[in-house]
Write a protein that holds these residues in place. Structure first.
Motif, PDB file in Angstrom:
ATOM      1  N   ALA A  50     -64.147 -74.413  10.835  1.00 13.74           N
ATOM      2  CA  ALA A  50     -65.087 -75.188  10.026  1.00 13.74           C
ATOM      3  C   ALA A  50     -64.299 -76.185   9.199  1.00 13.74           C
ATOM      4  CB  ALA A  50     -65.904 -74.250   9.127  1.00 13.74           C
TER       5      ALA A  50
ATOM      6  N   ALA B  85     -65.553 -79.430   7.448  1.00 12.52           N
ATOM      7  CA  ALA B  85     -66.117 -80.109   6.280  1.00 12.52           C
ATOM      8  C   ALA B  85     -66.463 -79.120   5.166  1.00 12.52           C
ATOM      9  CB  ALA B  85     -67.355 -80.899   6.683  1.00 12.52           C
TER      10      ALA B  85
ATOM     11  N   PRO C  70     -69.063 -78.130   2.643  1.00 16.30           N
ATOM     12  CA  PRO C  70     -70.495 -78.409   2.460  1.00 16.30           C
ATOM     13  C   PRO C  70     -70.839 -78.678   1.001  1.00 16.30           C
ATOM     14  CG  PRO C  70     -70.141 -76.068   2.794  1.00 16.30           C
ATOM     15  CD  PRO C  70     -68.813 -76.739   3.012  1.00 16.30           C
ATOM     16  N   ASP C  71     -72.002 -79.297   0.798  1.00 16.58           N
ATOM     17  CA  ASP C  71     -72.443 -79.609  -0.561  1.00 16.58           C
ATOM     18  C   ASP C  71     -72.747 -78.349  -1.353  1.00 16.58           C
ATOM     19  OD1 ASP C  71     -72.198 -82.307  -0.043  1.00 16.58           O
ATOM     20  OD2 ASP C  71     -74.270 -82.484   0.673  1.00 16.58           O
ATOM     21  N   ASP C  72     -73.332 -77.354  -0.694  1.00 13.83           N
ATOM     22  CA  ASP C  72     -73.693 -76.109  -1.373  1.00 13.83           C
ATOM     23  C   ASP C  72     -73.013 -74.932  -0.679  1.00 13.83           C
ATOM     24  OD1 ASP C  72     -74.763 -74.034  -2.785  1.00 13.83           O
ATOM     25  OD2 ASP C  72     -76.868 -74.576  -2.462  1.00 13.83           O
ATOM     26  N   LEU C  73     -71.868 -74.519  -1.192  1.00 13.86           N
ATOM     27  CA  LEU C  73     -71.104 -73.432  -0.578  1.00 13.86           C
ATOM     28  C   LEU C  73     -71.828 -72.093  -0.672  1.00 13.86           C
ATOM     29  CD1 LEU C  73     -67.474 -74.243  -1.748  1.00 13.86           C
ATOM     30  CD2 LEU C  73     -68.188 -73.886   0.627  1.00 13.86           C
TER      31      LEU C  73
ATOM     32  N   THR D  72     -73.857 -71.587   2.661  1.00 15.80           N
ATOM     33  CA  THR D  72     -73.299 -71.866   3.984  1.00 15.80           C
ATOM     34  C   THR D  72     -72.802 -70.587   4.646  1.00 15.80           C
ATOM     35  OG1 THR D  72     -71.778 -73.316   5.189  1.00 15.80           O
ATOM     36  CG2 THR D  72     -70.939 -72.284   3.179  1.00 15.80           C
TER      37      THR D  72
ATOM     38  N   TRP E  47     -68.367 -69.395  -2.641  1.00 18.13           N
ATOM     39  CA  TRP E  47     -68.851 -68.986  -1.319  1.00 18.13           C
ATOM     40  C   TRP E  47     -68.985 -67.468  -1.214  1.00 18.13           C
ATOM     41  CZ3 TRP E  47     -66.513 -66.316   2.871  1.00 18.13           C
ATOM     42  CH2 TRP E  47     -67.233 -66.359   4.067  1.00 18.13           C
TER      43      TRP E  47
END
Length: 430
Positions: free
Chosen positions: A257, A259, A261-264, A267, A408
């Protein structure tokens, strides 16, 4: 006059709960080397148990609780508690009987009570039943080594005890009249060999606690050096265990993976490698290995930091090298999460073998049920990382996990708790 509804068409919550329980939580490992728990042995014992026996009652109580919380059917909780209360009366009666107390069914009942209370009650209750299972094992003595099922249950109690004692920083108990009862069984499989190697970790953590927190003003350099040496030696032994594993225990990075992400928090995978394993139980044992090394290396780093204040001690690169290993272990745990939760990551050249579902082998029902078991396996490693995410000394601070990983991991832990039960927030080991 209308005919009464046949009994077979009447809704029975107990039967639905048992199906839910055995489908979602009681699965068999594909590889015998990864067996170290007690749930693998529940089905044959339950099938032979009498109606309203202690084992039958606690199995029903645990199943009703799991279904009630997992599906939001709160009306089942009073029935689950009633079953649990009846099981508690039955097991107390069995424990007071010198014959019944030595039976496998009694030991299995106590371990299931521990699991029931993990879900429904504070941590202290779980500790109480873990201690109770250990007491029963000690009472059963060498007789339990004569039966395969009894040996398996002994190994399961030993594993549960070691994990519990690591969290509580409580030394492992020794069976009276024997030497090193934790290593009293020959021909250990890989999972149980790891348990033996980590059996001294609770005592090591307790020693570290006493040195660095209880008597900080009276710490002697030789005591810290001895602790550092013991931690380094234990880490070498655990690392060698991983190096000697058979090929079936290997795992593979099948995706990466990239990128951020905007909201970990929502995800599925943390940026980096995504690993797959040949078996979910094998993945669980790998994470147990990682958590063991995480604790050992944390003690090693605490020792290095303290010794850095001693003029004659030469730190060199040991601290940074150890920190790099710890961070790699954290990354590997993160990389295992998608596999535990059955996200669709696969390799054409890699044959995946999820655990054998006792109730159903159909693919449609198997993947969701495996996800539930995988989520349960993630509870310990995720909680350990979140509760031990940094180290600190007056002259040095460091982080084991990054701020992004912490966000995360918190999101995955929230998801795991929702997936296992709706009220798993009461589960605290650390």
């Amino acid at each position: 006059m209308p005919l009464p509804m046949p009994p077979s068409f009447l809704y029975c919550p107990e039967e639905e709960a048992l199906c839910y329980w055995f489908l979602n939580f009681v699965m068999l490992p594909r590889h015998p080397d990864s067996i170290s728990g007690f749930m693998e042995h529940l089905l044959p014992m339950y099938q032979n148990a009498k109606v309203d026996s202690q084992l039958s009652l606690i199995t029903s109580a645990t199943a009703l609780s799991a279904l009630g919380k997992g599906r939001g059917m709160e009306s089942l909780m009073p029935k689950a508690y009633k079953m649990y209360s009846r099981a508690l009366v039955a097991v107390k009666k069995a424990i007071n009987d010198p014959v019944e107390a030595k039976k496998d069914e009694t030991l299995m009942t106590v371990m299931l009570m521990s699991l029931y209370e993990v879900v429904n009650m504070p941590r202290q209750a779980n500790d109480h039943h873990t201690d109770g299972a250990v007491a029963l094992v000690k009472y059963r003595g060498e007789e339990q080594l004569q039966s395969e099922m009894s040996r398996n249950l002994l190994q399961a109690v030993r594993t549960q005890m070691v994990i519990n004692c690591i969290q509580r920083q409580k030394p492992i108990e020794i069976l009276p009249g024997h030497t090193e009862w934790i290593a009293n069984i020959k021909h250990e499989n890989a999972a149980n060999s790891l348990t033996i190697l980590t059996a001294r970790l609770p005592e090591l953590r307790l020693t570290a606690q006493n040195i660095f927190y209880s008597s900080i003003n009276n710490v002697k350099a030789e005591d810290v050096q001895a602790l550092r040496d013991a931690a380094a030696q234990m880490d070498v032994s655990i690392a060698e265990w991983a190096e000697d594993l058979p090929e079936a225990w290997s795992y593979e990075a099948v995706a990466h993976a990239e990128a951020m992400p905007d909201d970990l928090s929502v995800t599925n995978a943390f940026p980096g490698e995504i690993d797959v394993y040949q078996d979910l139980y094998i993945a669980n044992v790998w994470n147990t290995y990682r958590i063991a090394r995480f604790f050992v290396l944390s003690i090693l780093m605490d020792s290095i930091c303290w010794l850095a204040s001693v003029p004659e001690y030469q730190e060199g690169t040991e601290f940074l090298e150890t920190l790099a290993i710890v961070k790699q272990l954290v990354n590997e745990i993160c990389a295992s999460v998608p596999f535990h939760l059955c996200y669709r990551t696969s390799s054409a050249a890699y044959e995946l073998q999820y655990p054998h579902s006792i109730v159903s082998d159909s693919i449609n029902s198997h993947q969701p049920s495996t996800r539930t078991l995988g989520a349960y396996f993630l509870l310990l490693p995720l909680e350990v990382l979140l509760n031990n995410n940094a180290g600190m000394h007056p002259y040095r601070q460091w982080n084991y996990i990054s701020a992004e990983q912490k966000t995360w991991l918190e999101g995955r832990m929230a998801y795991v708790r929702r997936l296992c039960t709706r009220e798993f927030d009461q589960f605290h080991r650390a």
